[in-house]
Scaffold this motif. Structure first.
Motif, short mmCIF file in Angstrom:
data_model
loop_
_atom_site.label_atom_id
_atom_site.label_comp_id
_atom_site.label_asym_id
_atom_site.label_seq_id
_atom_site.Cartn_x
_atom_site.Cartn_y
_atom_site.Cartn_z
N GLU A 171 16.27 -29.06 1.09
CA GLU A 171 16.59 -28.14 2.12
C GLU A 171 18.26 -28.25 2.18
N LYS A 172 18.77 -26.83 1.94
CA LYS A 172 20.18 -26.94 2.15
C LYS A 172 20.53 -25.82 3.08
N HIS A 173 21.61 -26.01 3.91
CA HIS A 173 22.06 -25.14 4.81
C HIS A 173 23.33 -24.62 4.34
N SER A 174 23.74 -23.29 4.51
CA SER A 174 25.27 -22.96 4.54
C SER A 174 25.77 -22.30 5.60
N PHE A 175 26.90 -22.24 5.70
CA PHE A 175 27.55 -22.20 7.12
C PHE A 175 28.86 -21.29 7.00
N ASN A 176 29.39 -20.52 8.15
CA ASN A 176 30.81 -20.12 8.04
C ASN A 176 31.53 -21.13 9.16
N MET A 177 32.64 -21.67 8.88
CA MET A 177 33.41 -22.50 9.52
C MET A 177 34.76 -22.14 9.97
N VAL A 178 35.04 -22.49 11.15
CA VAL A 178 36.61 -22.26 11.52
C VAL A 178 37.16 -23.72 12.03
N THR A 179 38.49 -23.88 11.67
CA THR A 179 39.02 -25.02 12.27
C THR A 179 39.99 -25.23 12.98
N PHE A 180 40.10 -25.83 13.74
CA PHE A 180 41.34 -26.10 14.82
C PHE A 180 41.75 -27.44 14.31
N ASP A 181 43.10 -27.45 13.89
CA ASP A 181 43.57 -28.69 13.53
C ASP A 181 44.63 -29.46 14.48
N THR A 182 44.36 -30.49 14.96
CA THR A 182 45.01 -31.12 16.11
C THR A 182 46.43 -31.47 15.82
N GLY A 183 46.75 -31.60 14.41
CA GLY A 183 48.26 -31.82 14.02
C GLY A 183 48.92 -30.44 14.36
N ASP A 184 48.45 -29.34 14.57
CA ASP A 184 49.17 -28.11 15.00
C ASP A 184 49.48 -27.96 16.48
N TYR A 185 49.19 -29.05 17.25
CA TYR A 185 49.52 -28.94 18.66
C TYR A 185 50.69 -28.30 19.09
N PRO A 186 50.84 -27.17 19.96
CA PRO A 186 51.88 -26.51 20.23
C PRO A 186 52.93 -27.34 21.03
N SER B 177 39.23 -28.53 21.66
CA SER B 177 38.03 -28.39 22.19
C SER B 177 37.70 -27.19 23.05
N GLU B 178 38.64 -26.86 24.21
CA GLU B 178 38.66 -25.91 24.83
C GLU B 178 38.56 -24.46 24.21
N GLN B 179 39.79 -24.47 23.35
CA GLN B 179 39.90 -23.51 22.50
C GLN B 179 38.68 -23.10 21.61
N ALA B 180 38.07 -24.20 21.11
CA ALA B 180 36.95 -23.99 20.26
C ALA B 180 35.83 -23.42 21.04
N ALA B 181 35.47 -23.73 22.25
CA ALA B 181 34.59 -23.30 23.12
C ALA B 181 34.57 -22.07 23.28
N ASN B 182 35.83 -21.69 23.70
CA ASN B 182 36.04 -20.14 23.93
C ASN B 182 35.87 -19.46 22.63
N PHE B 183 36.24 -19.80 21.65
CA PHE B 183 35.90 -18.88 20.29
C PHE B 183 34.30 -18.93 20.01
N ALA B 184 33.64 -20.07 20.47
CA ALA B 184 32.30 -20.06 19.99
C ALA B 184 31.35 -19.07 21.10
N ALA B 185 31.93 -19.22 22.03
CA ALA B 185 31.41 -18.13 23.36
C ALA B 185 31.57 -16.60 23.00
N ILE C 243 38.71 -30.11 14.74
CA ILE C 243 37.74 -29.52 15.67
C ILE C 243 37.09 -28.18 15.16
N ILE C 244 35.86 -28.43 14.92
CA ILE C 244 35.54 -27.04 13.88
C ILE C 244 34.28 -26.52 14.98
N VAL C 245 33.95 -25.18 14.29
CA VAL C 245 32.79 -24.48 14.96
C VAL C 245 32.14 -23.99 13.81
#
Length: 511
Positions: free
Chosen positions: A210-225, A368-376, A452-454
């Motif tokens: 059984e194999k699963h495929s995904f879409n993914m977005v990535t938030f790189d903590t190295g890009d902290y503003p 994580s807050e940014q990613a949670a907003n994206f997921a919602a 951080i990924i979704v």
């Protein structure tokens, strides 16, 4: 919408990875030429010692198993297209040499360990077995024994050939008996080695179906503003007050007190004491401390009261003798302290560097807050729409198996399907969350290393294992890998491969 379906497996191809992975084969110790590949790298007048096994040194010297293993592995690399020609002006950047030496060292250790076990058992290689092993060296183009070829070899060379074959057969006896790697079969199964029941093999082969495929977005903590770091800096301004300090450090408290007394009695200047008496653990040759922000004093001065006393120094004043992380130190304030100005690039950069080094949790919470907003948003408006709204790039993740630990038993093509997902293979909670998703389901934010990924599940596929012929070999290889890891971390092994390699490599480069 992707639906559950059945797909057929693709054929596998041999890659250079097969060489890099430890090859447990006594053949690696048989002379095949190329023993001088690394001659220029090491000082041949003194054989480098890479470690030891059971107290016996493993040296890189002519005639040693270690040198022969390294030479033969180098030959294998070259057959795969690697250029191992050593040039001081163009050293290999892919660490090919180092991988060869680490592999050769492990093989030498395993050869010694396995051969010892066979010797302890009392097993003796039959002369007839040696005869069979060397026979191919004396066969003609038709595969028949050639008396002419046999008569051409000297007695000394024939004796060496027999001794090498005997060593090979001793080692192979242990490997074949435990891991079933020999070619001898009975009813289509290896005659030797630990056996696997048909039901067990069926179960193992089904693990990766059984194999699963995904879409993914990535938030790189190295890009902290940087602006977020500035907010943090303003809320914690004490950490970024800049101090201009000089210091004299002595090994003992009594030495430091004697120096302070001399300075106070004008018997010696502070500058001369820096030059003549200071250990300079925290300073340059001029005595000035190179770490000047408030937060940087913490690692230098463990006691908070002592830190406060140093921070309170006025221009040109001296501290008492302060116990520092290393030694005892006299501090001098060269100027008054400077309050942080976060409009300056230097101060803003300092705040950002501090946060990346010491506030990883705060940065993870931000993303994580940014990613949670994206997921919602994605759950309501769709994944692609959310990507556009949040200015994120979507990554298509090809179907892969639930394979905690990245085992080749579960999937011959073990490994992360895309960059950024490598650490999920050893993250139990993230794997559970990802593979619990139904088609089109969207995950909560998952922390994977510095990202951080979704994820959104795009499909669940069943890949039927049509050919399980390689399973027995994969099980054997897994057993061999476990044996290697356990042996290499045992008290019987001293492994100085890295230090020896660097020392000899760098010494040559400096000449």
């Amino acid at each position: 919408m992707n639906q559950e379906n059945v797909i057929k497996p693709k054929k596998q191809h041999t890659k250079i990875g097969a060489v890099i992975v430890l090859i447990i084969s006594a053949a690696v110790f048989l002379p095949v030429g190329g023993a001088v590949v690394f001659q220029a790298i090491f000082n041949t007048n003194k054989a480098p010692v890479f470690g030891s096994f059971d107290g016996k040194k493993i040296k890189y010297e002519p005639g040693s198993d270690f040198m022969q293993a390294a030479a033969n592995l180098a030959d294998m690399y070259q057959q795969y297209g690697y250029n191992l020609t050593y040039e001081l002006s163009n050293q290999p950047t892919d660490m090919s040499y180092y991988r060869i030496f680490t592999t050769a060292f492990a093989q030498t250790v395993m050869n010694s360990a396995f051969s010892k076990e066979v010797e302890y058992s009392g097993y003796k290689v039959p002369a007839a077995a040696i005869d069979r092993a060397i026979l191919p060296a004396f066969t003609d183009e038709n595969g028949k024994f050639s008396k002419k070829l046999y008569n051409q070899i000297s007695d000394a060379d024939l004796n060496t050939m027999r001794l090498n074959s005997e060593k090979n057969l001793v080692y192979s006896r242990y490997v074949d008996d435990l891991f079933g790697t020999g070619a001898t079969e009975f009813n289509g199964k290896p005659l030797y080695g630990l056996k696997s029941a048909a039901a067990e093999e069926s179960f193992i082969s089904s693990l990766g179906e059984e194999k699963h495929s995904f879409n993914m977005v990535t938030f790189d903590t190295g890009d902290y503003p940087k602006e977020e770091a500035v907010k943090f800096g303003k809320e914690n301004s004490d950490k970024f007050i800049k101090y201009s300090l000089s210091a004299i450090t002595a090994e003992t408290e009594s030495e430091a007190k004697a120096i302070l007394k001399q300075i106070q009695n004008t018997e010696i200047t502070f500058e001369d004491a820096v030059s003549e008496k200071s250990q300079k653990y925290y300073t340059g040759s001029d005595g000035k401390i190179t770490t000047s922000y408030g937060y940087q004093l913490v690692s230098m001065i463990p006691d908070e009261k002592d830190r406060d006393a140093v921070k309170a120094l006025s221009k040109d004043s001296l501290s008492s003798v302060i116990k520092t992380s290393r030694g005892y130190t006299i501090f001098r304030a060269d100027t008054e302290s400077e309050q942080p100005d976060f409009t300056k690039t230097e101060t803003a950069d300092a705040a950002l560097s501090y946060m990346k080094a010491n506030e990883k949790g705060t940065i993870e919470t931000y993303y994580s807050e940014q990613a949670a907003n994206f997921a919602a948003d994605a759950a309501v408006n769709g994944f692609d729409s959310a990507c556009k709204k949040f200015s994120l790039t979507k990554t298509d993740v090809p179907a892969f198996s639930l394979n905690y630990g990245n085992s080749t038993l579960v999937d011959e093509k073990a490994g992360a399907p895309v960059a950024g997902l490598t650490s999920i293979l050893t993250n139990e909670n993230a794997l559970k969350s990802a593979f619990a998703l139904k088609v089109n389901g969207i995950s909560e934010p998952l922390i994977l290393g510095s990202n951080i990924i979704v994820l959104q599940c795009t499909g669940i596929q069943t890949q039927v294992a049509e050919n399980t012929d390689s399973l027995a070999a994969r099980i054997s290889q897994a057993d061999q890998s476990c044996a290697q890891r356990l042996l290499m971390v045992s008290d019987r092994v001293v492994d100085n491969t890295f230090q020896t390699y660097i020392q000899n490599f760098m010494n040559l480069s400096a000449k």
